[in-house]
Design an enzyme around this catalytic site. Structure first.
Site, PDB file in Angstrom:
ATOM      1  N   SER A 197      38.211  35.813  35.261  1.00 58.39           N
ATOM      2  CA  SER A 197      37.591  36.135  33.973  1.00 58.39           C
ATOM      3  C   SER A 197      36.129  35.713  33.979  1.00 58.39           C
ATOM      4  CB  SER A 197      38.348  35.433  32.845  1.00 58.39           C
ATOM      5  OG  SER A 197      38.282  34.023  33.007  1.00 58.39           O
ATOM      6  N   TYR A 198      35.442  36.008  32.889  1.00 57.65           N
ATOM      7  CA  TYR A 198      34.006  35.726  32.806  1.00 57.65           C
ATOM      8  C   TYR A 198      33.751  34.236  33.040  1.00 57.65           C
ATOM      9  CZ  TYR A 198      29.204  36.044  31.121  1.00 57.65           C
ATOM     10  OH  TYR A 198      27.850  36.012  31.020  1.00 57.65           O
TER      11      TYR A 198
END
Length: 646
Positions: free
Chosen positions: A365-366
């Site tokens: 994820s980010y």
């Protein structure tokens, strides 16, 4: 058919988002050509020449019951730069203090030459599209970049001035599910955040230019500052770099000022018949004393007691207490950088480069988030099951899933309302990653995720206490009953220590020795990268997106050097901080930037006006610059203790 322009922050993000929304065979890839050569920022924000080619992805998609053509392109970070008007860019064009006054030295945003190629591509695609979807990274910098893209596209397409034709896509991972969710929940640009970033950029530009020009001109005229490669000394100032430097210098000064103190303590050694001659060392209840005479007196009293008992003593007490070691919190950016520094000795810059690559390719994820709380909307069991076939931790995943109904992840207290904690979004490739940094960071992220979704480690602690005269001594033992998260998380250590079974209350044991020993307090160590990141986070110096850059810059400018994993200030960095402190311009103190960041956040929250925050910050910088300008004798005295005069 309607055409919609979609803009991502990097080439790889545009490619992966296209693949997330459409099958690869249905995507048409074209190349935007230009006769000019361009330099883009790669995923790690390092410069590399890629020539005059830019891929554009097109595919058809059903959107709101209508078939449209999605056109995916990209920028490479900020497409616009901020600088003073040409009349004030020369170092002798105006007084340094005037750079801190917006009414005297106007600034402007512009597209640098090495980004013109990107600007031309955006304009070329915008002309034929009726809507604009902004897929920039979902942090404050990404919001500002989205606004820059919008401004460029509006220059050639007036329909983008209609709010309903411009939408912001918000996502935390480049996966099919996240991309589709973002497309179904499009929002608008958050203009207070754009204003916050713009204000920060102007403060940093003005303060950086004013102090850099003043310091450089003064030092170049007065002193010879030897730098690597015989570079001419440019004393670059940055509102975040200086407090970062100040933390490193402050630790060195603390070490230099440290005065060791001798202390004294008693050490009792016992032996048990069943331990095959093994000896157990017990800790004195008082730990240590700084008074040697007093400690010697207690030693004599204890020794006399042992002589009377023929060095035989009884166990006074045994306590068994249930203990647990808590699983780690979900992973945020600062903790990722600190953990990678401690475990792999990676620099924060290296860590974020690898994390950005993994994110761009859809594996995690980010990676820029301040959140350590998983929202209830994330299907954690599904993410855990993605790892069930991995040879390293597949067996542990089965254990988690067998008891999933009884588990819930440990939750922290921080939530930036933008991104969830960092977690894996798909399994690692069977052949592994091409570079060892990505491999290490992916494993760290995955093990941390599985650990926080597991259970605490559990065990029993045994504390054995004996009395010698009026003094007490004890020893701790630990028996691990259930390893829990420790099975998958080797970065935490909980060492088992089993005591002999014959140690029971009232049991008589033999004393091998009683010794009076001497020790000394020790100075703190220089800051490690993990320590420095922790302090920067504590004082709000930089953001999770910029901390690594600030640490890299103070090394590049030869203000500090990194030896092993420890930071030491160099002569130039030490002289700068000492000079600022002597002139009572306290810009190297960590609280200076944290107060500014607090004001800036209030712009993003809609509480304060940007012009008010700008005025407050620039007024403070003006006062500090005037202190330096009127204290040149002090500056000269401080620098003369480090460098030779011209």
């Amino acid at each position: 058919m309607k055409r919609i322009l979609n803009v991502a922050e990097k080439p790889s993000a545009a490619r992966e988002l296209s693949h997330a929304l459409a099958k690869k065979e249905n995507i048409k890839v074209s190349v935007f050509l230009s006769t000019a050569m361009c330099c883009l920022l790669n995923e790690a924000h390092n410069r590399r020449e890629i020539g005059s080619r830019l891929k554009v992805y097109e595919f058809e998609l059903d959107l709101d019951h209508e078939k449209v053509t999605m056109v995916f392109s990209n920028v490479a970070g900020h497409i616009k730069a901020l600088d003073f008007h040409e009349n004030y860019r020369g170092w002798d064009s105006c007084e340094q203090v005037a750079l801190l006054d917006p009414s005297k030295t106007p600034i402007k945003e512009y597209v640098p030459e090495d980004k013109k190629f990107l600007e031309n591509n955006l304009k070329n695609e915008a002309r034929s599209c009726c809507k604009l979807f902004l897929w920039l990274d979902c942090d404050s910098e990404g919001e500002k970049i989205a606004y820059e893209v919008l401004d460029i596209c509006q220059q050639v397409n007036m329909s983008f001035r209609i709010p309903d034709n411009v939408k912001r896509a918000r996502f935390s991972a480049i996966t099919p599910q996240d991309a589709r969710n973002a497309l179904q929940n499009l929002t608008s640009l958050h203009y207070p955040t754009v204003s916050m970033v713009s204000t920060r950029q102007e403060i940093d530009l003005r303060a950086g230019a004013a102090f850099t020009r003043f310091l450089t001109k003064f030092i170049q005229n007065e002193f010879r500052v030897p730098l690597k490669g015989d570079k001419k000394a440019i004393l670059s100032y940055g509102p975040c770099q200086f407090p970062t430097l100040g933390l490193v210098v402050d630790r060195l000064l603390t070490i230099r000022a440290f005065q060791p103190r001798l202390f004294y303590y008693l050490e009792l050694t016992i032996s048990c018949e069943s331990s095959d001659g093994d000896k157990l060392v017990l800790i004195w209840e008082r730990k240590h004393l700084f008074d040697r005479y007093c400690c010697a007196l207690l030693y004599e009293l204890c020794y006399s007691s042992l002589l009377r008992s023929n060095f035989q003593i009884a166990i006074a007490d045994i306590k068994k207490v249930r203990k647990s070691r808590r699983r780690p919190l979900p992973l945020d950016t600062v903790e990722l950088q600190r953990l990678a520094s401690r475990v792999f000795f990676f620099s924060s810059d290296t860590t974020m480069q690898a994390a950005e690559r993994l994110y761009s390719e859809g594996y995690i994820s980010y990676p820029r988030t301040e959140t350590n709380i998983f929202p209830s909307t994330i299907n954690l069991s599904k993410l855990v099951l993605l790892q069930q076939n991995d040879q390293k931790w597949g067996g542990f995943v089965q254990k988690i899933m067998e008891h999933w109904i009884h588990y819930s992840p440990r939750q922290g207290t921080k939530d930036d309302k933008a991104h969830p904690p960092i977690h894996p979004t798909k399994p690692a490739p069977r052949e592994g990653f091409k570079d060892k940094e990505c491999d290490a960071i992916y494993e760290l992220v995955t093990r941390r995720f599985l650990a926080c979704c597991s259970i605490d480690a559990k065990g029993y602690e045994t504390v054995v206490t004996v009395n010698v005269g009026f003094e007490s001594f004890h020893i701790h033992g630990l028996s691990i009953e259930e390893a829990g998260y420790l099975e998958v998380y080797p970065y935490d250590h909980w060492s088992e220590r089993v005591l002999p079974t014959e140690l029971e209350k009232g049991t008589t044991i033999r004393v091998v020795s009683l010794m009076l020993k001497e020790g000394s307090t020790s100075a703190p160590k220089p800051l490690s990268e993990s320590d420095l990141l922790g302090l920067m986070d504590k004082y709000g110096i930089g953001t999770d997106a910029t901390m690594a850059e600030h640490i890299r810059k103070i090394q590049h400018r030869e203000y500090v050097t990194k030896q092993g994993n420890l930071f030491y200030p160099m002569a130039l960095g030490l002289a700068l901080v000492e000079a600022f402190e002597a002139c009572e311009a306290y810009l190297a103190r960590p609280t200076c930037r944290s107060e500014q960041e607090k004001d800036l956040r209030q712009i993003g929250q809609g509480i304060r006006d940007a012009s008010d925050v700008l005025y407050t910050a620039l007024s403070a910088f003006t006062g500090n610059l005037q202190k330096l300008s009127t204290s040149t004798n002090i500056l000269r005295r401080v620098f003369s203790s480090h460098f030779d005069s011209n």
